[in-house]
Design an enzyme around this catalytic site. Structure first.
Site, short mmCIF file in Angstrom:
data_model
loop_
_atom_site.label_atom_id
_atom_site.label_comp_id
_atom_site.label_asym_id
_atom_site.label_seq_id
_atom_site.Cartn_x
_atom_site.Cartn_y
_atom_site.Cartn_z
CB THR A 73 -10.72 -2.05 -8.05
OG1 THR A 73 -9.61 -1.35 -8.61
CG2 THR A 73 -11.94 -1.87 -8.92
CG ASN A 144 -4.16 7.68 -9.05
OD1 ASN A 144 -4.98 8.36 -8.45
ND2 ASN A 144 -4.31 7.31 -10.30
CD GLN A 172 -0.90 5.18 -5.70
OE1 GLN A 172 0.27 5.02 -5.33
NE2 GLN A 172 -1.43 4.51 -6.71
CB SER A 192 -4.05 -1.51 -3.14
OG SER A 192 -3.65 -2.40 -4.15
N GLY A 193 -2.82 -4.27 -1.62
CA GLY A 193 -1.61 -5.01 -1.30
C GLY A 193 -0.45 -4.70 -2.23
CG HIS A 194 -0.97 -4.25 -6.64
ND1 HIS A 194 -0.57 -3.59 -7.79
CD2 HIS A 194 -2.26 -3.94 -6.47
CE1 HIS A 194 -1.62 -2.92 -8.28
NE2 HIS A 194 -2.66 -3.13 -7.50
CB THR A 230 -12.61 -19.75 -0.24
OG1 THR A 230 -13.72 -20.61 -0.04
CG2 THR A 230 -11.37 -20.33 0.41
CB CYS A 320 -2.29 2.88 -13.24
SG CYS A 320 -3.69 2.63 -12.21
N1 PLP Z 1 -7.26 3.88 -5.81
C1 PLP Z 1 -6.15 4.49 -6.23
C2 PLP Z 1 -5.85 5.89 -5.77
C3 PLP Z 1 -5.26 3.83 -7.09
O1 PLP Z 1 -4.14 4.44 -7.49
C4 PLP Z 1 -5.56 2.50 -7.50
C5 PLP Z 1 -4.68 1.81 -8.46
O2 PLP Z 1 -3.87 2.39 -9.11
C6 PLP Z 1 -6.73 1.89 -7.01
C7 PLP Z 1 -7.55 2.62 -6.17
C8 PLP Z 1 -7.08 0.48 -7.36
O3 PLP Z 1 -6.24 -0.43 -6.68
P1 PLP Z 1 -6.14 -1.97 -7.11
O4 PLP Z 1 -5.11 -2.04 -8.18
O5 PLP Z 1 -5.74 -2.72 -5.88
O6 PLP Z 1 -7.48 -2.38 -7.59
#
Ligand code: PLP
Length: 378
Positions: A73, A144, A172, A192-194, A230, A320
């Protein structure tokens, strides 16, 4: 997934990979600040730089192009607010972390439609790009909600031919599709890491050399002055380890085909138990791990709660970030009516998903559909 629960919401977040857990735990014992010159600082810096190399390698970029952020994000916000442009072009199916900053930035904003399969209309994009002026085109590599894959190489070529910059939200797609920066020829890409088995709260924006990107965090020289603050050393170390593990399974090619086989088995059985079920985006190229469907007459709320009570975690529409069942702007862009879209459920698989997960999901869905049928019959 082991235990009592069946987790099938990997597009929202993927369980931490064991390699990432080990890297986070080890990094938590490193005491230095990555900006300090002493031994301890250099150790922290070493972990950050190692991870930077791993994230860069995932997409064939160079380490110095990677800017670590707190999430995708944030990476998307940095790309949208920081690009040296006067106009932004997005697609109608982008994530809120693109659409909202694009609106908030206050410059000209244009939205490109998709076809009924959810694929961006390249003819409309091309005609929009005929208008002059510094422009950023921001599109996602894969959606997503539906998993639908966009023709990003073609979009980048169209945009560059007309002098526009290109940002790709690869959240994704990264770790699920092979992405090659030199082939795609992009200006920026968010990851995105997670979503690939790293810790939550980690992300990166990959930025082409010499792009005059305006930072949105000030007050420190970290990340080549592109993102002050940091660094989250343990998070970044876990992100790097997760990327490495994801890339290993992608390179074997066995993981995408294992997930495709699970997803296809699920969809075939779903249509057998509910012949009127609609699978969104099924006629086009999709991520192998994602299935978005609706069974007419059964609301997403009912399905989500009933599956949850049976121990199964899935997601609805674009839930989400809000945790709420909201009408999907992605399905609306594909021309799906409100009634059908109000039943949309997303099942998304990942590294921990098994045949047994699909068995449990199908058994539960069969019970729910049967209950609904007998209710109508009564
Ligand atoms: N972009 C897409 C296509 C996503 O699916 C998501 C999260 O679901 C994000 C951005 C945001 O990622 P983060 O959770 O790392 O902020």
């Amino acid at each position: 997934m082991t235990g009592l629960r069946t987790y099938l919401d990997h597009n929202a977040t993927t369980p931490l990979r064991p390699e990432a857990r080990a890297a986070v735990t080890a990094a938590l014992d490193v005491v230095g600040n990555g900006s300090s010159v002493h031994y301890e600082g250099r150790r922290a810096r070493g972990l950050i730089e190692e991870a930077r190399g791993e994230v860069a390698a995932l997409v064939g970029a160079r380490p110095e192009m990677v800017v670590f952020t707190s999430s995708a994000t944030e990476a998307n916000n940095l790309a949208i607010f920081g690009a040296p442009v006067e106009r932004i072009v997005v697609s109608a199916v982008e994530h809120a972390s693109i659409l909202e900053p694009a609106q908030a930035r206050g410059c000209a904003l244009v939205t490109v439609r998709t076809n009924s399969a959810g694929v961006i209309d390249l003819d409309q994009l091309e005609s929009l790009l005929a208008d002059p002026g510094p422009t950023l085109v921001s599109v996602m590599a894969a959606n997503n909600e539906t998993g639908v894959i966009q023709p990003i190489a073609e979009i980048a070529r169209l945009a560059h031919d007309r002098g526009a910059l290109v940002h790709v939200d690869a959240v994704q797609a990264a770790g699920r599709l092979s992405l090659s920066w030199p082939v795609l020829d992009l200006d920026m890409m968010s990851v995105s890491g997670h979503k690939l088995g790293g810790p939550q709260g980690t992300g990166a924006l990959i930025v082409r050399d010499n792009l005059n990107l305006r930072p949105h965090m000030w007050g420190g020289g970290q990340e080549k002055r592109r993102r002050a603050g940091t660094e989250n050393v343990a998070g970044i170390a876990g992100f790097g380890a997760a990327v490495q593990a994801a890339q290993r399974s992608l390179a074997r090619a066995s993981e995408p085909s294992r997930l495709a086989a699970l997803r296809d088995r699920f969809e075939t059985a779903l249509v057998e138990l509910a012949p009127d079920a609609v699978i969104f985006g099924s006629g086009t190229e999709r991520l192998s791990n994602t299935s978005c469907f609706a069974v007419p007459g059964i609301s997403a709320e009912l399905l989500l709660v009933a599956l949850d009570l049976d121990g199964i975690a899935v997601s609805s529409g674009s839930a989400c970030s809000s945790g709420k069942v909201a009408r999907s702007h992605v399905l609306a862009a594909m021309g799906v009516g409100d009634e059908l879209s109000s039943g949309a459920i997303r099942v998304s698989l990942g590294w921990s998903s098994t045949e047994a997960d699909i068995d449990r999901l199908l058994a539960s869905l069969a019970r729910i559909v049967e209950r609904k049928r007998t209710q109508y019959a009564a």
